[in-house]
Structures are given as C-alpha cells and as structure tokens.
Design an enzyme around this catalytic site. Sequence first.
Site, short mmCIF file in Angstrom:
data_model
loop_
_atom_site.label_atom_id
_atom_site.label_comp_id
_atom_site.label_asym_id
_atom_site.label_seq_id
_atom_site.Cartn_x
_atom_site.Cartn_y
_atom_site.Cartn_z
N ASP A 64 0.80 -1.22 0.00
CA ASP A 64 0.00 0.00 0.00
C ASP A 64 0.84 1.29 0.00
O ASP A 64 0.33 2.34 -0.34
CB ASP A 64 -0.94 0.01 1.22
CG ASP A 64 -0.21 -0.21 2.54
OD1 ASP A 64 1.03 -0.34 2.51
OD2 ASP A 64 -0.85 -0.26 3.60
N HIS A 65 2.11 1.20 0.37
CA HIS A 65 2.92 2.41 0.49
C HIS A 65 3.65 2.76 -0.81
O HIS A 65 3.51 3.85 -1.33
CB HIS A 65 3.97 2.25 1.60
CG HIS A 65 3.44 2.44 2.99
ND1 HIS A 65 2.49 1.62 3.56
CD2 HIS A 65 3.75 3.36 3.95
CE1 HIS A 65 2.23 2.03 4.79
NE2 HIS A 65 2.99 3.09 5.05
N ASP A 119 4.11 -0.98 11.39
CA ASP A 119 3.65 0.34 10.99
C ASP A 119 3.07 0.99 12.24
O ASP A 119 2.34 0.35 13.00
CB ASP A 119 2.58 0.25 9.90
CG ASP A 119 2.33 1.62 9.30
OD1 ASP A 119 2.89 1.92 8.22
OD2 ASP A 119 1.58 2.41 9.92
N ARG A 379 -0.48 12.97 10.01
CA ARG A 379 0.81 13.59 10.28
C ARG A 379 1.02 14.80 9.38
O ARG A 379 0.75 14.72 8.18
CB ARG A 379 1.96 12.59 10.03
CG ARG A 379 1.97 11.53 11.08
CD ARG A 379 3.19 10.63 11.03
NE ARG A 379 3.13 9.77 12.18
CZ ARG A 379 3.42 8.47 12.19
NH1 ARG A 379 3.84 7.88 11.10
NH2 ARG A 379 3.31 7.78 13.31
N SER A 533 6.83 7.56 12.71
CA SER A 533 6.82 6.26 12.03
C SER A 533 7.62 5.20 12.77
O SER A 533 8.53 5.48 13.53
CB SER A 533 7.40 6.48 10.64
OG SER A 533 8.10 5.35 10.20
N ARG A 535 9.47 3.10 11.16
CA ARG A 535 10.50 2.65 10.21
C ARG A 535 11.83 2.37 10.93
O ARG A 535 12.43 3.25 11.52
CB ARG A 535 10.67 3.66 9.07
CG ARG A 535 11.16 5.03 9.48
CD ARG A 535 11.05 6.03 8.34
NE ARG A 535 9.65 6.33 8.07
CZ ARG A 535 9.21 7.50 7.62
NH1 ARG A 535 10.05 8.49 7.35
NH2 ARG A 535 7.92 7.71 7.40
C1 MIC Z 1 4.12 6.60 8.13
O1 MIC Z 1 2.94 6.91 8.21
O2 MIC Z 1 5.06 7.35 8.45
C2 MIC Z 1 4.46 5.21 7.60
C3 MIC Z 1 5.08 5.39 6.28
O3 MIC Z 1 3.28 4.47 7.44
C4 MIC Z 1 5.39 4.55 8.61
C5 MIC Z 1 5.98 3.29 8.16
C6 MIC Z 1 7.14 3.47 7.22
O4 MIC Z 1 7.93 4.38 7.40
O5 MIC Z 1 7.24 2.65 6.32
C7 MIC Z 1 4.76 4.30 9.97
O6 MIC Z 1 3.84 4.99 10.35
O7 MIC Z 1 5.23 3.43 10.72
FE1 SF4 Z 2 -0.02 4.96 5.02
FE2 SF4 Z 2 1.33 5.68 7.23
FE3 SF4 Z 2 -0.16 7.45 5.88
FE4 SF4 Z 2 -1.36 5.56 7.21
S1 SF4 Z 2 -0.11 7.17 8.06
S2 SF4 Z 2 -1.85 6.22 5.13
S3 SF4 Z 2 0.04 3.82 6.94
S4 SF4 Z 2 1.69 6.39 5.12
#
Ligand code: MIC
Ligand code: SF4
Length: 642
Positions: A64-65, A119, A379, A533, A535
């Site tokens: 999905d990313h 995630d 975010r 995140s 990550r």
């Molecule tokens: C995000 O919302 O920052 C992400 C991308 O979903 C991350 C995961 C990632 O960095 O792959 C998260 O929220 O953990």
């Molecule tokens: Fe995707 Fe992270 Fe954004 Fe949710 S917050 S839509 S999991 S990138």
Amino acid sequence: MGKNLVQKILGSHLVEGDLVPGKEIAIRIDQTLTQDATGTMAYLQFEAMGVPRVKTKLSVSYIDHNTLQTGFENADDHRFLQSVAARYGIYFSRPGNGICHQVHLERFGAPGLTMLGSDSHTPTGGGLGMIAIGAGGLDVAVAMGGGPFYLTCPKVVNVKLSGALQPWVSAKDVILEVLRIMSVKGGVGKIVEYGGEGVRSLSVPERATITNMGAELGATTSIFPSDAQTLAFLKAQGREADWVELRADPDATYQETIEIDLSRLEPLAAKPHSPDHVARVSELAGTKVDQVLIGSCTNSSFVDLMRAAAILKGRTVHPSVSVGIAPGSKQVFRMLAENGALAGLIASGCRILESACGPCIGMGQAPNSGAISLRTFNRNFEGRSGTADAKVFLVSPETAAAAALTGVMTDPRTLGAHPTVRMPERFLVDDNLVIVPPADGSRVEVLRGPNIKPLPINTAVADRLRGAVLLKVEDNITTDHIMPAGAKILPLRSNIPAISEHVFEGVDANFATRAKANQGGFIVGGSNYGQGSSREHAALAPMYLGVKAVITKSFARIHRANLINFGILPLTFADEANYTQTGQGDQLEIEDPAGQITAGPEITVNNLTKGTTFKVQHGLSERQAQIVLAGGLLNFTRGQAG
Ligand code: MIC
Ligand code: SF4
C-alpha cells in the site's frame, strides 16, 4: 479488584513479567501485519531466523505504500513480498486492495486479540477492541517466528466520553481534542482506553479514526470496548463469528482519567507542523487553501468518503484548489463506484487516486511551493508532503470538503444541513485481492530483484566508544527527519547502503558524508526523539553510517526499541543542562560501556573537547542490555542459539 480492558487482554496474553506499569513484560502475539515499505526488511529478517512457516494465528503482508512505480524497484519489492508470503504461510494483500489498517479492520481484526504491525498506525485495530501495537520490522519478524513481544508495561489512561457529536463534528475532532490535551509526547508509556456512555454512539470506523491517530500521542496503543457497535460492524462485514463482548469491569481503576463531552466539541484542525498544534477551524476560517486531500488510514472509510461526496455533490471544486481522493480500501472504492458517489466526485473535479497511502507519505501529489494543504491524514511534519515549505493542516473529511468548495478554510457548520450518512448494514465483501498462502510453501521460490541488498549486521559494542557529535537536533525530531520518505527515497527501503545516503537529508544535507568521514559517532537530540513512524531504517541506516549512541532528553517508544534492536545505545541526559553544554562537533568518549551498563543505571560520558564529564542514563532492562551490547537482536538471538 476490577480489571480494565487493557489488563484483561494483556493478562490473557502475558508470557513473562507482571502487569506493573514501568516493568518489562512479554506478550504472545496472535496476528501480525506488515506493509511494503517496512515489510521487505521484516521478511529478510524473518528469513535470517530460519523458521519454515509463520507461527501466528494470522499474518498478513500488505502492499500500500510504495505504489508509485517510477522505476523497477517498488515492483521488484512487491514481487519479493508476494513470493515470501506464499513460501512462509502469510496472507498477501495485493496492490489495489487498500491501506493495511483499513483493510485489516474490515477483514481480519477481531476483539480480544493481540496484533503487532510494522507500521506505527497498527493501533487502528483498537477500534475493534484488540490490543494492536506498532513496532519495528525485526520485532514483527520475531513475532511471526512465534516469539513474544517485549514491551514496558504501560500505564492506562481512561478517556471517558459523554454526550454525542453534534452535526458536522466528527471522530477526527475527538482525537484532535485528545492531542490538544495530551500533546505528541503525552502518551509515551501509556495505553489510552476509551470508555463512558459516549462510546456507544461511535461506530467502529469512527473509533478506528481515534485509535489510529492515537499513534500521534506517542501512546503504545489505544483501545475501545467491544460492544453492540462492534457486533454491527463485524456483521456488516459478514464476520459476526469473530465477535466477543469485552469491556472494563465497573470498578476498574486507571492511572489517569480524561473526560471529554462529545457534544461540546467543534471542528478542529492541527496546524503545521505538529499533530498537537490544535486550533478551532472557526478561528482559521478564511485562510486560503491550495490543496485538499481526503484519504489515508485515518479517514478513508465508506462513511468518511460518502460524507465528502454528499458535500461536493452537484458542485465544482474551487478553481484554485487541487482536490485528491484516495479511498482506504477496494471495498470502499467499489461501494462508491456502485452507488454513484464516485461519479459525483469525478464530476465535481476531484482527482481520483488509487486506494493506497499515496500523498500521506509523499508518494505523489506534492503540493505547490509554500502551499497550504488540508488533509484528512494523521501527520503534518515539515517536508513530509514532498514540498519542503508546504504547510499541512490535519482536518476531518467534512472540513476538507468544505474548503474544497470555497477555496478557503471553512467551518463546515456554515454549510447548512448536515448530510446524514450511516454505516451500511452490509458492506460489499470480496476478498479476491487477498492471496491465501498454500498449505505447503516450502518449494516456492523467493524472487529477489537487484534492489534487494543483503541485511547489514552490526558488531558487538566496542570496549571504548569514541567519536564526534555528528549532529545536534532539538525536541520532537521525527523519524521523517532522521530517515525521510517520499517517492524518491522510499524505493530504497530494501537497499540500506543506498538509503543511508539520505539520513537527516532535510535537516543537514552533509550528514551522511560527515558521518562517513568521521567513521561514525554520536547524535545528540532533545525530548521525544524519533517520534512518528515505526521505520527501523531510522536506526538501521544510521547504524550503517557508524552511529554508536544517541543521547537525548527522551525517546519515542518505537524508535528507542529499534535503536536497541540494531545495537545503537539509546541514552538520556541525567541532567538536561548537559544538552545545552554539548555541542555539535564535540569529541565524546564512553569508556567500558558494557561494564558501566552492568554496574548501574548511569554511564559517564567524557566530553574531550570541553574537558568535562557528564552522566547519562541507559534505562535498559537486563535483556535489552544484552541485545544492544551484542550489536542487536539478530546477533543476540544467534548467540543464544549457538
Ligand atoms: C508513516 O505513516 O510514516 C508510515 C510510512 O506508514 C510509517 C511506516 C514506514 O515508514 O514505512 C509508519 O507509520 O510506521
Ligand atoms: Fe499509510 Fe502511514 Fe499514511 Fe497511514 S499514516 S496512510 S500507513 S503512510
């Protein structure tokens, strides 16, 4: 004594320790979830463990990313993930099926279970009454291998809801109010448990908006009881068999209580660049808006999008606003297509995006220079949109749709009659994009493209750590600062040497070069370092550049765990005055780190440049100390096995 909901679920899954806040516990994990941007590393780590098949009740791998395929990398990663899933017994949700948290809520989550996801928004599942926690990929890999998940037993905060939401006020405004009260670091070390008669009026997708964005509090997770609303949702998904009733005992106790009267809330917005910079939309009214985006794992349920569609119906979006819509799942997308709402959105001039994270993570739709972007997401960190000087406001779908029409920030209550949209009694269920793994996957070949590089492994912590402060940063540094995402960098997630060139890029473009020239060193940070995140690249890539320790005023939970997992010492100043006295470029030295850690909670750091010494705390449990000193969890596990 009565138990709260958190104690009930943690208690029934406890494998080590006692449920005493602040103490380390270990819990059994029923389900896991990964997504493509963190999943490649998680499965490389799972492979390295040599376990033939996942041992959880259910593990799902979502794509999905990384869906904007500007080169071969993402498509290769997806192929790898699909083959790994078939080989090791993991359900595979194909690209196009939707955002992991929305799809998991619809099709797999269930009350009373535990879930670990790579995630940070995994707590979305708390809307269904499960303990769903975000973690680094390595912790998720361990859980897939049947290992328990270690965490600090959290305090439980009771958010008592009363009353019901007024028209035009929605679930997003509830979590923005909680963020206003608690701030982005107020939830660290805590689980937020919702209760009170006000919960009864909130549907599961609304509850999921609230638990999803609970991640922005820094909380371990958030949870709602499982009641008639939960049953109605599961029934509508054809899954009533997954329902059990779950609620806190009437005499349950909590470490903290917050009361919110839903009927007194009004439309709110989080101003740039933090989810807790909350203001009333009415105060911001009239601010010019350049972009409106409706979607993400926070606000892209059927009801969310139907409300936006109802507001836009028969009208055209404002000429100076670019409006994008990304339905959260194939289920939502198809229902909108079949009931005609999608046609209305297209007619209004909305740009229809695929069902994925997309703009939330800078995968396309970067706004114009200096833009004001209104998003229903979770975010709004500086630069995350892909445009360094854009200003992102986080709002409800109603507030977003209002601005799409007027071109300025608009209190949706001024639009007139509120469109009544209710959760359907039956969702359109079709799991054709979920590939069920074969009973025996042992002969499935794992397909690796050239983008997938071997996993770098750290070495044990040396007898003496010496090096420069490579960078000094302020409070609330996010993992988006440490390891930026976006369409250009995300395709490198399975290639640590390449992605490490981008560490701290937006903060200091020379960071990677300097780190390499110095053969590593230290990072100094303020409070809540590493929020956001999950990550693990924000630990793995600095580790690759030779970072030995990070010294801060305080850490965010997941990032601290990731540092430990990859053998970087997470240290906090015993006296915050030493933060001010430590400068970028100072040469620091820690003698005999292993000996000092074993001897007690404090470590002495010598500042060779200033000719001073100061104390830092490691806060490591015995187990965490062994992991970090071994150079990370993989080394530690191998050491134990050997
Ligand atoms: C995000 O919302 O920052 C992400 C991308 O979903 C991350 C995961 C990632 O960095 O792959 C998260 O929220 O953990
Ligand atoms: Fe995707 Fe992270 Fe954004 Fe949710 S917050 S839509 S999991 S990138």
